[in-house]
Design a protein around this motif. Sequence first.
Motif, mmCIF file in Angstrom:
data_model
loop_
_atom_site.group_PDB
_atom_site.id
_atom_site.type_symbol
_atom_site.label_atom_id
_atom_site.label_comp_id
_atom_site.label_asym_id
_atom_site.label_seq_id
_atom_site.Cartn_x
_atom_site.Cartn_y
_atom_site.Cartn_z
ATOM 1 N N ALA A 167 0.834 -1.205 0.000
ATOM 2 C CA ALA A 167 0.000 0.000 0.000
ATOM 3 C C ALA A 167 0.870 1.257 0.000
ATOM 4 O O ALA A 167 1.907 1.325 0.679
ATOM 5 N N PHE A 168 0.421 2.246 -0.734
ATOM 6 C CA PHE A 168 1.193 3.472 -0.928
ATOM 7 C C PHE A 168 1.592 4.117 0.401
ATOM 8 O O PHE A 168 2.752 4.482 0.615
ATOM 9 N N ALA A 169 0.642 4.235 1.338
ATOM 10 C CA ALA A 169 0.942 4.932 2.607
ATOM 11 C C ALA A 169 2.052 4.211 3.374
ATOM 12 O O ALA A 169 2.889 4.852 4.028
ATOM 13 N N ALA B 292 5.115 11.989 0.095
ATOM 14 C CA ALA B 292 4.044 11.290 -0.641
ATOM 15 C C ALA B 292 3.916 11.871 -2.043
ATOM 16 O O ALA B 292 3.762 11.147 -3.030
ATOM 17 N N GLU B 293 4.017 13.200 -2.129
ATOM 18 C CA GLU B 293 3.900 13.834 -3.441
ATOM 19 C C GLU B 293 5.067 13.394 -4.357
ATOM 20 O O GLU B 293 4.863 13.011 -5.501
ATOM 21 N N GLN B 294 6.279 13.409 -3.785
ATOM 22 C CA GLN B 294 7.461 12.995 -4.575
ATOM 23 C C GLN B 294 7.334 11.546 -5.033
ATOM 24 O O GLN B 294 7.646 11.197 -6.164
ATOM 25 N N MET B 295 6.866 10.692 -4.116
ATOM 26 C CA MET B 295 6.809 9.268 -4.466
ATOM 27 C C MET B 295 5.707 8.985 -5.480
ATOM 28 O O MET B 295 5.845 8.103 -6.325
ATOM 29 N N ALA B 296 4.620 9.750 -5.411
ATOM 30 C CA ALA B 296 3.551 9.566 -6.403
ATOM 31 C C ALA B 296 4.078 9.935 -7.789
ATOM 32 O O ALA B 296 3.825 9.247 -8.781
ATOM 33 N N GLU B 297 4.879 11.014 -7.837
ATOM 34 C CA GLU B 297 5.480 11.418 -9.123
ATOM 35 C C GLU B 297 6.446 10.354 -9.621
ATOM 36 O O GLU B 297 6.487 10.008 -10.788
ATOM 37 N N ARG B 298 7.228 9.827 -8.682
ATOM 38 C CA ARG B 298 8.223 8.803 -9.051
ATOM 39 C C ARG B 298 7.518 7.539 -9.549
ATOM 40 O O ARG B 298 7.936 6.923 -10.538
#
Length: 228
Positions: A151-153, A176-182
Amino acid sequence: MSERSLPFVIAIDGPVAAGKDTVADLVAEQLHTIHVNSGALYRMWTLLTMDMPVEDLAGHVPHLIGSHTFRLERRENRVLYFLDEQDVTARLHENAISVRVSSISRIPSIRTHVNGIIRQFAGTSSLIIDGRDATTIIFPDADLKVYLDTAFAIRVQRRLTQLQLKGNTITFDELAEQMAERDASDREKGIYSLTKTDDAMYLDATELSPREAASSIVAAFHEKVGEL
Ligand code: DC
């Protein structure tokens, strides 16, 4: 249990901080074989080219391949990484390398070279390999292919803890924002795209300990190829 006479390959892909490294280590331990981290080869290239501007690098790759040696060596249950016959394993996670490795890993001729080294090594030893394109490009015919998800979180929290241990003060939301972009860029990259192939086992490790996740992979491997 002893190692099977024919080398086998278990390939594990998955997003950042899904737990691939830890789980792959445990699978290797349970199957009495070794874990090769494909990212380590990109880290070796990064170490070698630390003083060169990334934008000039592509043109120098053939010459660098001709004048340096990259070698993987099995030492009991570990893999050691040798650059010009020097063991550089302990240096590969230095911060300066971590910061630069992503741009190095985008150079197509370096990707081709890395994949060749890993495939050649697989001819000499069974291995568990993890990466972003292990199931799709490096070993599309692996004995078992696994897409490891979490899970993302939880992935964000894991990475946050790692960064905090190094003194980084980034917040959960920023990370979280950086990892979503990655994640998005890993799925859309032109050079490879992180994807679950139709024949890969999908393993959601959100509710599993690393050891439980490894045991499910080992069980699936035995089911597919038989007991070792
Ligand atoms: O897993 P790692 O952090 O050691 O990977 C280092 C870098 O290499 C990271 O930017 C992702 C990239 N990589 C890749 O592009 N393809 C792979 N098969 C493995 C890693």
